[in-house]
Design a protein around this motif. Sequence first.
Motif, mmCIF file in Angstrom:
data_model
loop_
_atom_site.group_PDB
_atom_site.id
_atom_site.type_symbol
_atom_site.label_atom_id
_atom_site.label_comp_id
_atom_site.label_asym_id
_atom_site.label_seq_id
_atom_site.Cartn_x
_atom_site.Cartn_y
_atom_site.Cartn_z
ATOM 1 N N ALA A 1 -16.018 -33.214 14.956
ATOM 2 C CA ALA A 1 -16.193 -31.789 15.273
ATOM 3 C C ALA A 1 -15.671 -30.920 14.132
ATOM 4 O O ALA A 1 -15.332 -29.750 14.337
ATOM 5 C CB ALA A 1 -15.448 -31.472 16.566
ATOM 6 N N ASP B 1 -15.036 -26.452 20.664
ATOM 7 C CA ASP B 1 -16.368 -26.452 20.054
ATOM 8 C C ASP B 1 -17.198 -25.249 20.510
ATOM 9 O O ASP B 1 -18.071 -24.770 19.784
ATOM 10 C CB ASP B 1 -17.075 -27.755 20.442
ATOM 11 C CG ASP B 1 -17.915 -28.290 19.300
ATOM 12 O OD1 ASP B 1 -17.628 -27.920 18.151
ATOM 13 O OD2 ASP B 1 -18.858 -29.062 19.564
ATOM 14 N N SER B 2 -16.907 -24.782 21.747
ATOM 15 C CA SER B 2 -17.689 -23.656 22.271
ATOM 16 C C SER B 2 -16.907 -22.345 22.193
ATOM 17 O O SER B 2 -17.210 -21.393 22.905
ATOM 18 C CB SER B 2 -18.114 -23.947 23.714
ATOM 19 O OG SER B 2 -16.970 -24.203 24.504
ATOM 20 N N PRO C 1 -14.184 -30.210 23.543
ATOM 21 C CA PRO C 1 -15.465 -29.523 23.744
ATOM 22 C C PRO C 1 -15.303 -28.024 23.947
ATOM 23 O O PRO C 1 -16.185 -27.249 23.572
ATOM 24 C CB PRO C 1 -16.045 -30.181 25.003
ATOM 25 C CG PRO C 1 -14.918 -30.899 25.644
ATOM 26 C CD PRO C 1 -13.940 -31.209 24.584
ATOM 27 N N THR D 1 -10.317 -21.364 15.686
ATOM 28 C CA THR D 1 -10.552 -22.136 16.911
ATOM 29 C C THR D 1 -9.574 -23.301 17.034
ATOM 30 O O THR D 1 -9.004 -23.530 18.103
ATOM 31 C CB THR D 1 -11.998 -22.683 16.920
ATOM 32 O OG1 THR D 1 -12.882 -21.608 16.663
ATOM 33 C CG2 THR D 1 -12.328 -23.323 18.235
#
Lengths: 241, 107
Positions: free
Chosen positions: A47, A75-76, A72, B4
């Motif tokens: 990722a 990732d979003s 995940p 992130t």
Amino acid sequence: MRNVNSLQVIPGVDQVEAEKKPFTRALPSALAVVPVSMLFGILAYRADWSILEILAASVLGFTGSGQLALLPLADSNTGFLTMLLICASINSRYIPIALTTQHRLPSKLLSKWFAAHMLGDEAYATEKASDSTANVFTIRFTIFFFWVVSGVAGGALSKAIPDSWISGGIHLGYPASVVLVYLSVTQIKTRMHGGYTRPALLMMVCLALAAVFVIFLGPIYFWVPSVLLTTLILHWFRYNE
Amino acid sequence: MNDTVFITIAALLSTSFIVRILPAIHGFQLPEAMMQWAESILPTAVFLNFIAYIFIQEIKVSVLAASVSLVITALIAFFKAGGLMLGMTGGCVSYYLIAAHLNQITF
């Protein structure tokens, strides 16, 4: 003093197992978490996480299933509070565990924080009430160290591992499940010994009820109500039989 | 480190602080009678829930392989028929053999 009392509460402690060096006791659990942590490293690297980021997540965010669950979401581009809520819900079981094992931790603040941070399911199931602070620290650090190194190794080896191993059906996390079942059975056997007249029947009832909670509330939200109900049942039968 | 990843690591660290560090350092001491209860009954409840949770999660992947191998592991643990290594080997070997036999693993 508390350790002496704890030994009285928990009769039938396996002395041979208890006398083993803490590193030796923790090693099978540490080896069992290797594939799971490697899987985290592999998935994170794929990722686009760097090795340094995988290392930071493994050291600072040592939460096992929480790490895999957040991948995940990262990732979003999910927000911090959502991630925190989900991860804290998954790991809420640690609150009673941390409360009841606080006396096993070192007295110095930083060591205490670090030892508390390294608490994991496998370490908790390996530790015994009679363990010294040093033993508890060694057990937790051994499993933590293997977890961190395996995560980084997974990231580093990511390109060399065939896609079929990840997507082709090999269940890399299974050894960790097996170890946790083994340790849980030995801990339950030790703790239930002598306290109940029909332990096998009671255990089956509790397992069935917990399974119903998992099925109906889901694997994240079942923990608190299910553990509470199981505790009440065990308490009631211990003092009323 | 991108934003992130930083947020993800911050969420993981905050989780650890809330569920493990804070309860361990807040210094709240349970009464002795309560402590004995918390050290014997509560952990038993947690371990029983571990087993139920693992069983339900694993049978979603393979009912037969997980059922057989977890029963083998539990029996080895209960009867102390060897140590943890033997329990882990017995459980894992039986699981992967049955899963391979059922063609649930592709090499």
